[in-house]
Scaffold this active site. Structure first.
Site, PDB file in Angstrom:
ATOM      1  N   ASN A  80       0.868  -1.175   0.000  1.00  0.00           N
ATOM      2  CA  ASN A  80       0.000   0.000   0.000  1.00  0.00           C
ATOM      3  C   ASN A  80       0.912   1.234   0.000  1.00  0.00           C
ATOM      4  OD1 ASN A  80      -1.791   2.053   0.541  1.00  0.00           O
ATOM      5  ND2 ASN A  80      -2.299   1.358   2.622  1.00  0.00           N
ATOM      6  N   LYS A 138       0.127   4.252  -0.280  1.00  0.00           N
ATOM      7  CA  LYS A 138      -0.521   5.441   0.326  1.00  0.00           C
ATOM      8  C   LYS A 138      -0.287   6.663  -0.563  1.00  0.00           C
ATOM      9  CE  LYS A 138      -0.143   3.213   4.763  1.00  0.00           C
ATOM     10  NZ  LYS A 138      -0.036   3.323   6.199  1.00  0.00           N
ATOM     11  N   HIS A 198      -9.393   1.074   4.829  1.00  0.00           N
ATOM     12  CA  HIS A 198      -8.124   1.287   5.531  1.00  0.00           C
ATOM     13  C   HIS A 198      -8.374   2.218   6.726  1.00  0.00           C
ATOM     14  CE1 HIS A 198      -4.076   2.533   6.495  1.00  0.00           C
ATOM     15  NE2 HIS A 198      -3.678   1.444   5.894  1.00  0.00           N
ATOM     16  N   GLU A 216      -6.810   4.618   7.866  1.00  0.00           N
ATOM     17  CA  GLU A 216      -6.610   6.050   7.590  1.00  0.00           C
ATOM     18  C   GLU A 216      -7.842   6.637   6.927  1.00  0.00           C
ATOM     19  OE1 GLU A 216      -2.883   5.515   5.574  1.00  0.00           O
ATOM     20  OE2 GLU A 216      -1.969   4.957   7.483  1.00  0.00           O
ATOM     21  N   GLU A 254      -5.192  -4.910  10.534  1.00  0.00           N
ATOM     22  CA  GLU A 254      -4.187  -3.882  10.747  1.00  0.00           C
ATOM     23  C   GLU A 254      -4.475  -3.143  12.056  1.00  0.00           C
ATOM     24  OE1 GLU A 254      -2.241  -2.765   6.783  1.00  0.00           O
ATOM     25  OE2 GLU A 254      -3.974  -1.474   7.023  1.00  0.00           O
ATOM     26  N   GLY A 272       2.565   2.373  10.738  1.00  0.00           N
ATOM     27  CA  GLY A 272       3.500   3.478  10.563  1.00  0.00           C
ATOM     28  C   GLY A 272       4.173   3.926  11.852  1.00  0.00           C
ATOM     29  N   SER A 293       3.534  -2.020  10.325  1.00  0.00           N
ATOM     30  CA  SER A 293       4.985  -2.091  10.523  1.00  0.00           C
ATOM     31  C   SER A 293       5.557  -3.474  10.237  1.00  0.00           C
ATOM     32  CB  SER A 293       5.363  -1.620  11.932  1.00  0.00           C
ATOM     33  OG  SER A 293       4.970  -0.269  12.116  1.00  0.00           O
TER      34      SER A 293
HETATM   35  P1  PGA Z   1       2.964   0.360   7.641  1.00  0.00           P
HETATM   36  O1  PGA Z   1       1.475   0.525   7.011  1.00  0.00           O
HETATM   37  O2  PGA Z   1       3.501  -0.944   7.070  1.00  0.00           O
HETATM   38  O3  PGA Z   1       3.713   1.557   7.165  1.00  0.00           O
HETATM   39  O4  PGA Z   1       2.789   0.292   9.113  1.00  0.00           O
HETATM   40  C1  PGA Z   1       0.635  -0.578   6.815  1.00  0.00           C
HETATM   41  C2  PGA Z   1      -0.676  -0.116   6.227  1.00  0.00           C
HETATM   42  O5  PGA Z   1      -1.227   0.882   6.684  1.00  0.00           O
HETATM   43  O6  PGA Z   1      -1.199  -0.748   5.269  1.00  0.00           O
END
Ligand code: PGA
Length: 251
Positions: free
Chosen positions: A9, A11, A96, A98, A168, A174, A214
């Protein structure tokens, strides 16, 4: 047998030219990844067409990060599911954290989006996961169960064949904090049980459930060794082709 998948992803990162270069690097290295492991990248909307071209002839699938909750018309700033398939997507990520957190994505909207995506022939990577407060209050099983049921219990067993779930934990996205393999596995097992309760054991066993938050080359092996973890949805580490492929080699 359910499919193993590692999905990146991206983003809101990379320019179009950077994205194309990344896609080309991933496509070139994808030959190292065993046939049984699927690879998917999810760039920003503006990148989809040139990235589809960059991936042509490789095993790497293309995903959007979101789709509109309407088929077409006066919805400024939105991108419809048929535009995604036309651009070369086989998948879309939906729900997601976010999007849930910053853009008011509700379970109700996700039901609509999921239906539209499936009708258009897209596979859906549906994200679920608890935030830190919910985990600290011991509500993680409840939150993930409710999010899973809210969208997936509206589907048929046949439609479930086009669903991939990504667990997640929001506190791990992140942040550099990864759920331990045990923490992730117990939620994945819980999701599979939620699926079995509605659709039966076969659908539950056949559904791919990814871990995200992460996930990186140094921890992917331990996570992917868990019985119910079938791969990863990778954010930060998907922006480097070497790291992304390294993760896909961690089964
Ligand atoms: P990250 O994000 O690997 O940077 O923690 C994962 C995601 O949000 O899909």
């Amino acid at each position: 047998m359910r499919k193993k998948i590692v999905a990146g992803n991206w983003k809101m990162n990379t320019t179009v030219s950077e994205g194309v270069a990344l896609a080309k690097a991933v496509a070139a290295k994808s030959v190292e990844v065993p046939a049984g492991v699927g690879l998917v990248v999810a760039p920003p909307f503006t990148h989809l067409v040139p990235v589809a071209e960059a991936l042509a002839g490789s095993k790497v699938g293309l995903s959007a990060q979101n789709c509109a909750d309407h088929e077409k018309g006066a919805y400024t700033g939105e991108v419809a599911v048929n535009m995604l398939t036309d651009a070369g997507c086989q998948y879309t990520i939906l729900g997601h954290s976010e999007r849930r957190q910053y853009y008011g994505e509700t379970d109700e909207k996700l039901v609509v989006k999921t239906k539209l995506a499936l009708e258009a022939g897209l596979k859906v990577i549906l994200c679920v996961g608890e935030n830190l407060d919910e985990r600290e209050a011991g509500k993680h099983f409840e939150v993930v169960t409710n999010q899973t049921k809210a969208v997936l219990y509206t589907l048929s067993a046949e439609e479930m064949k086009s669903i991939i779930i990504a667990y997640e934990p929001v506190w791990a996205i992140g942040t550099g904090k990864t759920a331990t393999a045990e923490q992730a596995e117990e939620i994945h097992a819980c999701i599979r049980k939620v699926l079995a309760d509605k659709f039966g054991a076969e659908v539950a066993e056949d559904t791919t459930i990814l871990y995200g938050g992460s996930c990186k080359p140094s921890n992917a092996k331990e996570l992917f060794a868990q019985k119910d973890i079938d791969g990863g949805l990778i954010g930060g580490a998907a922006l480097k082709a070497d790291d992304f492929i390294q993760i896909a080699l961690s089964f």
